[in-house]
Write an enzyme that holds these catalytic residues in place. Structure first.
Site, PDB file in Angstrom:
ATOM      1  N   GLY A   6      66.807  50.378  37.052  1.00  0.00           N
ATOM      2  CA  GLY A   6      66.310  49.942  35.676  1.00  0.00           C
ATOM      3  C   GLY A   6      67.548  48.531  35.409  1.00  0.00           C
ATOM      4  O   GLY A   6      68.118  48.303  36.439  1.00  0.00           O
TER       5      GLY A   6
ATOM      6  N   HIS B 113      27.665  43.376  39.070  1.00  0.00           N
ATOM      7  CA  HIS B 113      27.679  44.124  40.162  1.00  0.00           C
ATOM      8  C   HIS B 113      27.638  43.133  41.514  1.00  0.00           C
ATOM      9  O   HIS B 113      26.709  42.324  41.426  1.00  0.00           O
ATOM     10  CB  HIS B 113      26.393  44.974  39.992  1.00  0.00           C
ATOM     11  CG  HIS B 113      26.087  45.792  41.458  1.00  0.00           C
ATOM     12  ND1 HIS B 113      26.965  46.973  41.515  1.00  0.00           N
ATOM     13  CD2 HIS B 113      25.214  45.578  42.493  1.00  0.00           C
ATOM     14  CE1 HIS B 113      26.408  47.553  42.910  1.00  0.00           C
ATOM     15  NE2 HIS B 113      25.404  46.557  43.387  1.00  0.00           N
TER      16      HIS B 113
END
Ligand code: FAD
Length: 464
Positions: free
Chosen positions: A270, A443
């Site tokens: 972190g 698609h």
């Protein structure tokens, strides 16, 4: 006297400056590093994404091209890979300089320190001091990597992400401490380039805080690629030793104390807000227990005329969060009604497959006692993913049972980072699952999986 002085030229600071310029405010950015762009451009997002992309191509050439009928024998040229990364970053940095000129932003080179109301003292690279004044001062000084007690970062064998983005040789053995975003991205890069990578994580999951099912799905994929991920282990120490490093894992219930050797150890536990030398005490600002500068919800600190944005304040340490706060903060300063919204920050992990998430996780909704439905759609059933041989992962949509409103979208799959903005848009407009289910998705695209997950939440997924 400037309308706005910004301290820090990262994504928080440079976006604030550009927006201020667009709104006709006079603006100066004080940046002490050699280049604009902050952590993100110089030692964060961009170099990491460059190496992720390059290493992914290398790995695909090695292990997957043959299945597409492409016969190659790739050879790693690490020096060239690093050089192309440096060149790409340099162009991005130049881009920020160009945007500064375009928006009449002045870059004051040096380190800024608050020097009383409306005043900032700037120390240049050769020690020369100047004082500039501004009606508003925006603190955007970012963050620095954190470490753990007992872990001695020497920047040679025990390193932060900054050094791990510039190794000149592929380490034979790399230990990554921390299975967060940075640890997994860096571990993936070096694993693909040939390191034996072990990731040590104290929590019992990778990416703590992420929807468990989604985190586990990514974990399985990463293990298949060769990352040795060890969960529930506490690192007691890491020390350099004869040009290598030793990591000691503490004995815990069910785990024996153990010493692991590695050529390099990456500490990825972190980051911490960076306020060194900023002179907060001069204007009476007190950082919170984690070192971050608090604000009132609208970026005002406790000192009149002093504002704060980005990694140095609380919230997710992400470039797009810093950017959003920059826009909102400057619009408030300019007297506009800001319509920005940083309530739901999308998270993307740029591994392969990618992970992208927004909104509440299944665990959070359960803990809050919210009645919800789950829609899922596996990429195995998505035609584009199948054609591309990229079938690992799924889209998971969490939907409020009573209202059908979408509460969270969590995805692991091929380039789902490119799909999360649609998910964010859906949440921004308070979309229902049916809104998404009845939206045409072209698609064949991977985005059809999102539509199918929305359909599935109401029990009518058509392609599974
Ligand atoms: P910073 O980018 O840290 O910039 C702060 C700037 O302030 C620095 O340039 C510093 O030199 C300057 N400064 C500090 N103090 C002073 C002073 N007193 N005077 C003058 N200048 C000063 N985020 C994402 O959203 N996506 C990603 O893919 C991503 N990948 C990452 C990968 C890595 C390896 C790392 C380390 C981080 C990554 N991040 C990512 C996080 C992202 O880099 C930060 O959230 C972002 O840079 C924060 O922006 P900022 O402007 O708040 O601070």
């Amino acid at each position: 006297m400037y309308d706005v002085i910004i301290i820090g030229g990262g994504p928080g600071g440079y976006n604030a400056a550009i927006r201020a310029g667009q709104l006709g405010l006079s603006v100066a950015v004080i940046e002490g590093a050699q280049h604009l762009g902050g952590t993100c451009l110089n030692v964060g997002c961009m170099p990491a994404k460059s190496l992720l992309h390059a290493s992914e191509l290398y790995e695909m050439a090695r292990t997957e091209f043959a299945s597409f009928g492409i016969a190659v024998e790739p050879r790693l040229d690490l020096a060239r890979m690093m050089a192309q990364k440096t060149e790409a970053v340099a162009k991005l940095v130049k881009g920020v300089e160009f945007l500064f000129r375009k928006n009449k932003v002045e870059w004051v080179r040096g380190w800024g320190r608050l020097d009383g109301e409306s005043r900032v003292r700037v120390t240049g690279s050769t020690g020369e001091i100047s004082v500039i004044e501004g009606r508003n001062i925006v603190l955007a000084t970012g963050s620095r990597p954190s470490t753990l007690p007992g872990v001695c970062v020497d920047h040679r064998n025990i390193v932060t992400s900054t050094e791990a983005l510039s190794f000149t040789q592929v380490p034979d053995r790399l230990i990554v401490i921390g299975a967060g975003v940075v640890g997994l991205e860096m571990g993936s890069i070096w694993c693909r380039l040939g390191s034996e990578v072990t990731v040590l994580e104290y929590a019992d999951t990778i990416l703590p805080g992420t929807d468990r099912e989604i985190a586990r799905t990514l974990e399985r994929s990463l293990r298949k690629q060769g990352l040795n991920i060890r969960l529930g282990v506490r690192v007691a120490s890491a020390t350099p030793s004869d040009g290598a490093a030793v990591v000691t894992i503490e004995a815990d219930s069910g785990v024996e104390a153990e010493k692991l050797m590695a050529d390099k150890v990456l500490v990825a536990v972190g980051r911490r807000a960076f306020t060194d030398g900023l002179g907060l005490e001069v204007v009476g600002i007190v950082p919170d227990a984690r070192g971050a500068i608090p604000h009132d919800g609208h970026y005002r600190t406790s000192a009149p005329g002093v504002w704060v944005i980005g990694d140095v304040t609380h919230g997710a340490m992400l470039a797009h969060k810093a950017e959003e706060e920059a826009i909102e903060c400057i619009e408030i300063i300019a007297g506009k009604v800001s319509v920005s919204d940083d309530s739901d920050i999308p998270v993307v992990v740029y591994t392969r497959p990618e992970l992208a998430a927004i909104g509440a996780s299944e665990e959070e909704l359960t803990a809050a006692g919210i009645d919800f439905r789950v829609g899922r759609f596996q990429f195995m059933a998505n035609s584009r993913a199948r054609i591309n041989h990229e079938t690992d992962g799924l889209v998971k949509m969490l939907v409020d049972t009573a209202s059908d409103r979408i509460l969270g979208i969590h995805m692991v799959g091929p380039q789902v980072g490119e799909m999360i903005a649609e998910a964010r848009m859906a949440l921004t407009f308070a979309a229902t699952a049916e809104d998404v289910a009845r939206t045409i998705h072209p698609h064949p695209t991977r985005s059809e999986a999102l539509r199918q997950a929305a359909m599935d939440s109401a029990g009518w997924a058509m392609q599974a």
